[in-house]
Design a protein around this motif. Structure first.
Motif, mmCIF file in Angstrom:
data_model
loop_
_atom_site.group_PDB
_atom_site.id
_atom_site.type_symbol
_atom_site.label_atom_id
_atom_site.label_comp_id
_atom_site.label_asym_id
_atom_site.label_seq_id
_atom_site.Cartn_x
_atom_site.Cartn_y
_atom_site.Cartn_z
ATOM 1 N N GLY A 64 0.799 -1.220 0.000
ATOM 2 C CA GLY A 64 0.000 0.000 0.000
ATOM 3 C C GLY A 64 0.828 1.264 0.000
ATOM 4 O O GLY A 64 0.289 2.365 0.047
ATOM 5 N N TYR A 65 2.133 1.128 -0.058
ATOM 6 C CA TYR A 65 3.036 2.280 -0.086
ATOM 7 C C TYR A 65 4.215 1.944 -0.984
ATOM 8 O O TYR A 65 4.400 0.800 -1.395
ATOM 9 C CB TYR A 65 3.534 2.623 1.323
ATOM 10 C CG TYR A 65 3.985 1.408 2.109
ATOM 11 C CD1 TYR A 65 5.232 0.835 1.898
ATOM 12 C CD2 TYR A 65 3.148 0.799 3.043
ATOM 13 C CE1 TYR A 65 5.640 -0.298 2.581
ATOM 14 C CE2 TYR A 65 3.545 -0.333 3.737
ATOM 15 C CZ TYR A 65 4.787 -0.880 3.502
ATOM 16 O OH TYR A 65 5.184 -2.000 4.185
ATOM 17 N N ASP A 147 2.117 10.211 -4.510
ATOM 18 C CA ASP A 147 2.404 8.936 -3.853
ATOM 19 C C ASP A 147 2.188 7.812 -4.853
ATOM 20 O O ASP A 147 1.046 7.451 -5.167
ATOM 21 C CB ASP A 147 1.509 8.757 -2.634
ATOM 22 C CG ASP A 147 1.963 7.625 -1.731
ATOM 23 O OD1 ASP A 147 2.236 6.532 -2.257
ATOM 24 O OD2 ASP A 147 2.042 7.838 -0.503
ATOM 25 N N GLU A 150 0.531 4.456 -3.315
ATOM 26 C CA GLU A 150 -0.919 4.539 -3.122
ATOM 27 C C GLU A 150 -1.646 4.428 -4.450
ATOM 28 O O GLU A 150 -2.687 3.769 -4.556
ATOM 29 C CB GLU A 150 -1.285 5.846 -2.418
ATOM 30 C CG GLU A 150 -0.944 5.875 -0.939
ATOM 31 C CD GLU A 150 -1.421 7.158 -0.280
ATOM 32 O OE1 GLU A 150 -2.044 8.005 -0.974
ATOM 33 O OE2 GLU A 150 -1.174 7.319 0.936
ATOM 34 N N TRP A 151 -1.101 5.084 -5.476
ATOM 35 C CA TRP A 151 -1.725 5.008 -6.804
ATOM 36 C C TRP A 151 -1.761 3.566 -7.296
ATOM 37 O O TRP A 151 -2.785 3.087 -7.789
ATOM 38 C CB TRP A 151 -0.948 5.880 -7.792
ATOM 39 C CG TRP A 151 -1.387 5.650 -9.210
ATOM 40 C CD1 TRP A 151 -2.455 6.218 -9.847
ATOM 41 C CD2 TRP A 151 -0.794 4.727 -10.144
ATOM 42 N NE1 TRP A 151 -2.572 5.710 -11.123
ATOM 43 C CE2 TRP A 151 -1.558 4.795 -11.335
ATOM 44 C CE3 TRP A 151 0.296 3.868 -10.096
ATOM 45 C CZ2 TRP A 151 -1.271 4.031 -12.463
ATOM 46 C CZ3 TRP A 151 0.593 3.100 -11.212
ATOM 47 C CH2 TRP A 151 -0.192 3.183 -12.377
ATOM 48 N N TRP A 152 -0.636 2.865 -7.192
ATOM 49 C CA TRP A 152 -0.575 1.474 -7.648
ATOM 50 C C TRP A 152 -1.588 0.613 -6.906
ATOM 51 O O TRP A 152 -2.320 -0.173 -7.516
ATOM 52 C CB TRP A 152 0.829 0.915 -7.452
ATOM 53 C CG TRP A 152 0.915 -0.572 -7.690
ATOM 54 C CD1 TRP A 152 0.786 -1.564 -6.760
ATOM 55 C CD2 TRP A 152 1.115 -1.230 -8.944
ATOM 56 N NE1 TRP A 152 0.907 -2.798 -7.351
ATOM 57 C CE2 TRP A 152 1.105 -2.619 -8.684
ATOM 58 C CE3 TRP A 152 1.308 -0.784 -10.250
ATOM 59 C CZ2 TRP A 152 1.282 -3.566 -9.701
ATOM 60 C CZ3 TRP A 152 1.481 -1.733 -11.256
ATOM 61 C CH2 TRP A 152 1.471 -3.095 -10.973
ATOM 62 N N SER A 153 -1.645 0.755 -5.604
ATOM 63 C CA SER A 153 -2.545 -0.059 -4.801
ATOM 64 C C SER A 153 -4.000 0.159 -5.200
ATOM 65 O O SER A 153 -4.768 -0.799 -5.361
ATOM 66 C CB SER A 153 -2.346 0.266 -3.309
ATOM 67 O OG SER A 153 -3.150 -0.563 -2.501
ATOM 68 N N SER A 154 -4.390 1.413 -5.385
ATOM 69 C CA SER A 154 -5.780 1.706 -5.744
ATOM 70 C C SER A 154 -6.092 1.287 -7.175
ATOM 71 O O SER A 154 -7.217 0.882 -7.483
ATOM 72 C CB SER A 154 -6.073 3.192 -5.564
ATOM 73 O OG SER A 154 -5.277 3.984 -6.428
ATOM 74 N N THR A 155 -5.094 1.353 -8.059
ATOM 75 C CA THR A 155 -5.307 1.015 -9.470
ATOM 76 C C THR A 155 -5.410 -0.486 -9.695
ATOM 77 O O THR A 155 -6.138 -0.939 -10.581
ATOM 78 C CB THR A 155 -4.161 1.590 -10.332
ATOM 79 O OG1 THR A 155 -4.126 3.010 -10.184
ATOM 80 C CG2 THR A 155 -4.346 1.254 -11.803
ATOM 81 N N THR A 156 -4.690 -1.266 -8.902
ATOM 82 C CA THR A 156 -4.616 -2.723 -9.128
ATOM 83 C C THR A 156 -5.482 -3.523 -8.164
ATOM 84 O O THR A 156 -5.386 -4.753 -8.138
ATOM 85 C CB THR A 156 -3.159 -3.203 -9.005
ATOM 86 O OG1 THR A 156 -2.699 -2.965 -7.664
ATOM 87 C CG2 THR A 156 -2.267 -2.485 -9.992
ATOM 88 N N GLY A 157 -6.292 -2.858 -7.383
ATOM 89 C CA GLY A 157 -7.133 -3.588 -6.438
ATOM 90 C C GLY A 157 -6.375 -4.138 -5.244
ATOM 91 O O GLY A 157 -6.758 -5.164 -4.689
ATOM 92 N N GLY A 158 -5.288 -3.462 -4.869
ATOM 93 C CA GLY A 158 -4.568 -3.845 -3.656
ATOM 94 C C GLY A 158 -3.389 -4.768 -3.855
ATOM 95 O O GLY A 158 -2.847 -5.300 -2.867
#
Length: 260
Positions: A64-65, A147, A150-158
């Motif tokens: 998530g980071y 960030d 955070e972008w990756w986590s939200s874009t890929t469903g975690g």
């Protein structure tokens, strides 16, 4: 991660270890000609190298980071897109992830530890920071303006953020690769079980950062995915290459992961 291995506290199953310590982008470039038997590389580098198999253990995934973009003053994401950004190398995962996030941008390459000062002194409009600077940017006089984790986590469903991995020369064979992967895992598990001693050992590579900050950084990137990347780690690596290929940022998406 290497504390147990390099101090002999985890017995070696027939391997002789010579520790090579270099900047991650230099290791990425060295891997273009596979001279080192085992090396840490950025996940992104696997789009450019061949002859190596990804080990399951020793990976650095952000949960998530991950990398962030800093600047000397507040910026909008549109400002960031128009900025000249200092980056820690074109083969780093951070560079590819930021391109996936904001598109292609103007950049200047430099060693990762030079970026905070370059941003503060104005030789770059913004900086893509990795390692401990993700935590110390405020002390260095900069602010976070984007960030990437955070972008990756939200874009890929975690999915975990794919950053660094260890690879081993494929020509050594599956048996040797499997034995070394298990050896690496045992060293990581030993370090996690003897955390204080392992962090004390790691302080020789702390680049002048205080122990508390190093301990926090270790807590971020030595986690369950470091012991074994698992299915989610495999999916994250393949997802990053798929997204990169769709945008024309990487030329190949096939990677070999031990045991996958």
């Amino acid at each position: 991660m290497f504390y147990g291995m390099l101090t002999g506290r985890v017995p070696s199953p027939g391997f002789s270890i010579k520790h090579v310590v270099e900047d991650i982008e230099r290791l990425n470039r060295r891997a273009l000609d596979p001279a080192l038997d085992v090396t840490a590389v950025s996940v992104h580098a696997c789009a450019h190298i061949s002859g190596y198999t990804i080990l399951r253990s020793g990976s650095s995934f952000g949960l998530g980071y991950g990398p962030i973009v800093t600047a000397a003053k507040e910026m909008t994401i549109e400002d960031v897109k128009k900025s000249r950004i200092a980056v820690p190398g074109k083969m780093t995962s951070a560079f590819l992830l930021l391109q996936l996030m904001i598109g292609k941008f103007e950049y200047v390459e430099m060693n990762f530890d030079e970026i905070p000062r370059a941003v503060r002194e104005g030789s770059a409009d913004a900086g893509l920071v990795i390692h401990e600077a993700q935590l110390s940017y405020g002390q260095e006089g900069n602010v976070k303006v984007a960030d990437v984790g955070e972008w990756w986590s939200s874009t890929t469903g975690g999915l975990p953020v794919p950053l660094g991995i260890n690879v081993m020369r494929t020509s050594l064979g599956t048996d040797v690769i499997g034995r070394f992967d298990r050896y690496m895992r045992a060293s990581i598990e030993y370090g996690m079980e003897h955390r204080d001693d392992a962090v004390d050992y790691a302080m020789q590579y702390s680049r002048g950062k205080p122990r508390g900050l190093i301990d926090k950084f270790v807590g971020m990137y030595v986690n369950a995915a470091t012991v074994d990347m698992g299915k989610s780690g495999e999916q994250a690596i393949r997802k990053m290459f798929e997204m990169g290929a769709e945008k024309g940022l990487v030329g190949r998406t096939d990677v070999t992961i031990n045991g996958a």
